[in-house]
Design an enzyme around this catalytic site. Structure first.
Site, PDB file in Angstrom:
ATOM      1  N   HIS A 134     101.383  62.247 103.288  1.00 50.82           N
ATOM      2  CA  HIS A 134     102.593  61.564 103.757  1.00 50.82           C
ATOM      3  C   HIS A 134     102.444  61.041 105.182  1.00 50.82           C
ATOM      4  O   HIS A 134     101.425  61.638 105.705  1.00 50.82           O
ATOM      5  CB  HIS A 134     103.542  62.531 103.832  1.00 50.82           C
ATOM      6  CG  HIS A 134     103.589  63.686 104.690  1.00 50.82           C
ATOM      7  ND1 HIS A 134     103.362  65.025 104.492  1.00 50.82           N
ATOM      8  CD2 HIS A 134     103.739  63.733 106.153  1.00 50.82           C
ATOM      9  CE1 HIS A 134     103.410  65.742 105.494  1.00 50.82           C
ATOM     10  NE2 HIS A 134     103.740  65.012 106.693  1.00 50.82           N
ATOM     11  N   ASP A 173      99.393  66.094 102.136  1.00 51.31           N
ATOM     12  CA  ASP A 173      99.542  65.362 100.765  1.00 51.31           C
ATOM     13  C   ASP A 173      99.634  63.888 100.846  1.00 51.31           C
ATOM     14  O   ASP A 173     100.047  63.193  99.813  1.00 51.31           O
ATOM     15  CB  ASP A 173     101.006  65.861 100.276  1.00 51.31           C
ATOM     16  CG  ASP A 173     101.865  65.838 101.239  1.00 51.31           C
ATOM     17  OD1 ASP A 173     103.112  66.285 100.998  1.00 51.31           O
ATOM     18  OD2 ASP A 173     101.667  65.116 102.230  1.00 51.31           O
ATOM     19  N   ASP A 233     109.887  60.325 113.505  1.00 51.13           N
ATOM     20  CA  ASP A 233     110.566  61.175 112.769  1.00 51.13           C
ATOM     21  C   ASP A 233     111.183  62.210 113.303  1.00 51.13           C
ATOM     22  O   ASP A 233     111.188  62.560 114.309  1.00 51.13           O
ATOM     23  CB  ASP A 233     109.981  61.533 111.230  1.00 51.13           C
ATOM     24  CG  ASP A 233     108.337  62.285 111.754  1.00 51.13           C
ATOM     25  OD1 ASP A 233     107.502  62.476 111.133  1.00 51.13           O
ATOM     26  OD2 ASP A 233     108.270  62.184 113.047  1.00 51.13           O
ATOM     27  N   GLU A 275     107.357  61.703 102.152  1.00 49.36           N
ATOM     28  CA  GLU A 275     106.809  62.427 101.162  1.00 49.36           C
ATOM     29  C   GLU A 275     106.378  61.708  99.986  1.00 49.36           C
ATOM     30  O   GLU A 275     106.791  60.510  99.654  1.00 49.36           O
ATOM     31  CB  GLU A 275     107.651  63.595 100.965  1.00 49.36           C
ATOM     32  CG  GLU A 275     108.084  64.502 101.865  1.00 49.36           C
ATOM     33  CD  GLU A 275     107.005  65.474 102.436  1.00 49.36           C
ATOM     34  OE1 GLU A 275     105.870  65.039 102.502  1.00 49.36           O
ATOM     35  OE2 GLU A 275     107.344  66.745 102.687  1.00 49.36           O
TER      36      GLU A 275
END
Ligand SMILES: N[C@@H]1[C@@H](O)[C@H](O)[C@@H](COP(=O)(O)O)O[C@@H]1O
Length: 261
Positions: free
Chosen positions: A138, A136, A67, A143
Site C-alpha cells: 500500500h 502489503d 493520509d 490498501e
C-alpha cells in the site's frame, strides 16, 4: 521507473533530501508531499541538517499531507497531522500556515476528502511526493485492491496495516483506528515526481511486486509503473527480490551526477 539501490537507510535519506534541496533551489515555493511511518525519517533528518547548515532555504516551501486517521482528535499525538508537525515541520522550521492536510475530524468526511483534492489542485499540485510502502504494497493508506484511479477518500484499514501500525499506539492494536482518509492513487499519480523509499527485508516482496510485477490494484504501489517520473530508492535488503537489480545498479552508476533523481 528508476530504481536506485543504496547502502542503507541513511544513504537513501541523504540522496532524497538532496533531490528535495535541488527542487527547492529551482522552485523555492515547491509543494512537498510528505509520508509518515518510520522509513522517511532519515529523509527529514538529512533535510533538516541541510537547513541548519544553510544549504537550502525552506522558508517558502509548502507541505502536503498524504493520509490521516479518521476519528482521532487533531491534537492526538499519533494523528498524522501531529506526527508531521513533530517530525517534519518543526525540525525544518516550516510554519503550520504552509501545511495542507485533510480534516480527519470532520463530520462530513467525504466532503473533507473532496475539499482536500480541490485544495491540492488549487495549490498547483504536488511537486515531489515522498512515499513509503506497506508490507502489503500500500501507498498512503490505499490498501490492496484500491482503484488505481481513486481520489482522496475514506478507506478501511486491513488488519495487517493496523497490526503494523500498532507500534505507534503502545503496541495496542485496539487503539489503531479502523478508518482513514488517504490521497487516492489517482491523486498521488498527479504529483510531478514520485519518490518511494523502502528499507528492510520485510519490504522486499512489496518492492518486487511494485517494480517488476504487473500493474495491479492488489499491489497499489505498482501504479508507479504508470507515472512518467517515479523513483524507487531501496537498500539491499528491500532490493533482495529484484531480478533486475544488477541492471538497475549499472543504469544508475552510468547516470550523470547532474541529473540527480
Ligand atoms: N500510511 C502509512 C504509509 O504512508 C507508510 O508508507 C506505511 C509504512 O510505514 P513504515 O515506513 O514505518 O514501514 O505505514 C502507514 O501505512
Amino acid at each position: 521507473m528508476e530504481v536506485v539501490i543504496v547502502a542503507d537507510a541513511k544513504a537513501g535519506g541523504e540522496l532524497i533530501a538532496e533531490a528535495m534541496a535541488q527542487l527547492l533551489r529551482r522552485k523555492p515555493d515547491a509543494l512537498l508531499g510528505v509520508a509518515t511511518g518510520s522509513t522517511p525519517l532519515p529523509i527529514y533528518q538529512a533535510l533538516a541538517a541541510k537547513v541548519r547548515n544553510g544549504a537550502v532555504d525552506v522558508s517558502r516551501a509548502r507541505i502536503a499531507q498524504l493520509d490521516e486517521y479518521v476519528g482521532l482528535p487533531a491534537d492526538h499525538p499519533e494523528s498524522y497531522h501531529s506526527v508531521l508537525r513533530r517530525e517534519v515541520l518543526e525540525p525544518l522550521g516550516i510554519g503550520m500556515d504552509a501545511f495542507l492536510g485533510p480534516d480527519g475530524a470532520a463530520e462530513d468526511v467525504q466532503g473533507a476528502c473532496e475539499a482536500y483534492d480541490r485544495e491540492l489542485a488549487e495549490a498547483g499540485g504536488v511537486d515531489l511526493q515522498l512515499l513509503g510502502i506497506g508490507t502489503d504494497g500500500h501507498i498512503g493508506f490505499n490498501e490492496p485492491c484500491s482503484s488505481l484511479v481513486s481520489r482522496t477518500r475514506i478507506k478501511t484499514l486491513t488488519e495487517q496495516t493496523r497490526a503494523d501500525n500498532a507500534r505507534f499506539f503502545d503496541g495496542d492494536v485496539d487503539q489503531v483506528p479502523h478508518h482513514v482518509i488517504t490521497q487516492g492513487i489517482g491523486t498521488i499519480l498527479e504529483a510531478r515526481h514520485l519518490v518511494l523509499l523502502a528499507t528492510g527485508e520485510n519490504k522486499a516482496d512489496a518492492i518486487a511486486a511494485t517494480v517488476e510485477g504487473p500493474v495491479a490494484a492488489v499491489c497499489p504501489a505498482s501504479a508507479l509503473q504508470l507515472h512518467p517520473h517515479a523513483t524507487v530508492v531501496v537498500d539491499e535488503a528491500a532490493a533482495s527480490k529484484l531480478k533486475f537489480a544488477d541492471y538497475f545498479r549499472r543504469t544508475y552508476a552510468s547516470k550523470p551526477e547532474w541529473q540527480g533523481l
